[in-house]
Design a protein around this motif. Sequence first.
Motif, short mmCIF file in Angstrom:
data_model
loop_
_atom_site.label_atom_id
_atom_site.label_comp_id
_atom_site.label_asym_id
_atom_site.label_seq_id
_atom_site.Cartn_x
_atom_site.Cartn_y
_atom_site.Cartn_z
N ILE A 128 39.85 23.32 -82.27
CA ILE A 128 38.40 23.15 -82.35
C ILE A 128 37.78 24.24 -83.19
N CYS A 129 38.26 25.46 -83.02
CA CYS A 129 37.77 26.57 -83.84
C CYS A 129 38.79 27.69 -83.83
N GLU A 130 38.76 28.48 -84.87
CA GLU A 130 39.61 29.66 -84.97
C GLU A 130 38.81 30.88 -84.52
N ALA A 131 39.50 31.91 -84.11
CA ALA A 131 38.83 33.16 -83.75
C ALA A 131 38.08 33.70 -84.96
N GLY A 132 36.86 34.13 -84.75
CA GLY A 132 36.05 34.68 -85.83
C GLY A 132 35.19 33.66 -86.54
N GLU A 133 35.40 32.38 -86.27
CA GLU A 133 34.59 31.33 -86.90
C GLU A 133 33.25 31.18 -86.20
N GLN A 134 32.22 30.91 -86.99
CA GLN A 134 30.92 30.56 -86.42
C GLN A 134 31.00 29.12 -85.92
N MET A 135 30.75 28.92 -84.66
CA MET A 135 30.84 27.58 -84.09
C MET A 135 29.58 26.79 -84.42
N GLN A 136 29.78 25.61 -85.00
CA GLN A 136 28.67 24.74 -85.35
C GLN A 136 28.32 23.80 -84.21
N TYR A 137 29.26 23.61 -83.28
CA TYR A 137 29.07 22.71 -82.15
C TYR A 137 29.56 23.37 -80.88
#
Length: 282
Positions: A86-95
């Motif tokens: 769903i997301c990687e560490a350090g990524e800005q989550m859009q959802y």
Amino acid sequence: MAQIANHRNTVASHQIVNSNAIAALRMKGDVAYDALQHRPVAPRALAGLHGHHPQHNGLLAALPEADYARLSQHLEFVDMPFGTTICEAGEQMQYVYFLTSSIVSLLYETADGASSETAVIGYEGIVGADVFMGGGASLHRAFVKSAGYGFRIKASILNEEFARGGALQQLLLRFTQALFTQMAHTVACNRHHTIVQQLCRWLVLSLDRLPGDKISMTQDLIANMLGVRRESVTEAARKLQDEGLIQYSRGQITVLDRDGLEAHICECYAGIKKVYEGLLKN
């Protein structure tokens, strides 16, 4: 590490049920046609599609009717296949993701590629607490370890709803506290307790979020999530199988005696369970 590594760069490409689904339902007569075909499908339409409803998520189910009605307008139904990142560490989550039948593992990874699971999330919670807690960027890699479904909402919209205060804010803060409690117990358990105790805790936490007694997971993946050698997991699983507590075959674990597993678990599980049981009571 093998199977998780194969999915490191697989960013969630969720199938959003939108205009096509509405059109299909219109033909079936299951729901009235909505001219605004590009907005998310209404929850009642989604329930007809897959037998899933946003209120299969514990947090959404606990919201007052008015709060739920306002939030549900922005929810998108998503398919969450096993292995999806769903997301990687350090990524800005859009959802932010409200889970219904899927289970997501939060993994902490070191610079040399080693990893361990810090928490597991299922129908009782959400993936994306970093968003409304002020950071935005994820502290972990979020990995779907049990396929299923969920509902997502844009991070910007959830932040607006969170800022209103009220029931949603209180529920999300209580869930975050429960999540932190689980992380703290996991760290202590991985440091101080035996592999058998860790494996039993991991199995029961998964069972708590599944409808049945079967867990699809290879020993390689379990070892990776616990941060131990595969041989250690094999030995622990063999011990539990010899005692008649589980049956393991071709990547599938069937729990035969949950009470027996709980008898092996250290105090960590009881601490986690108590917090989560109190999560929605108030």
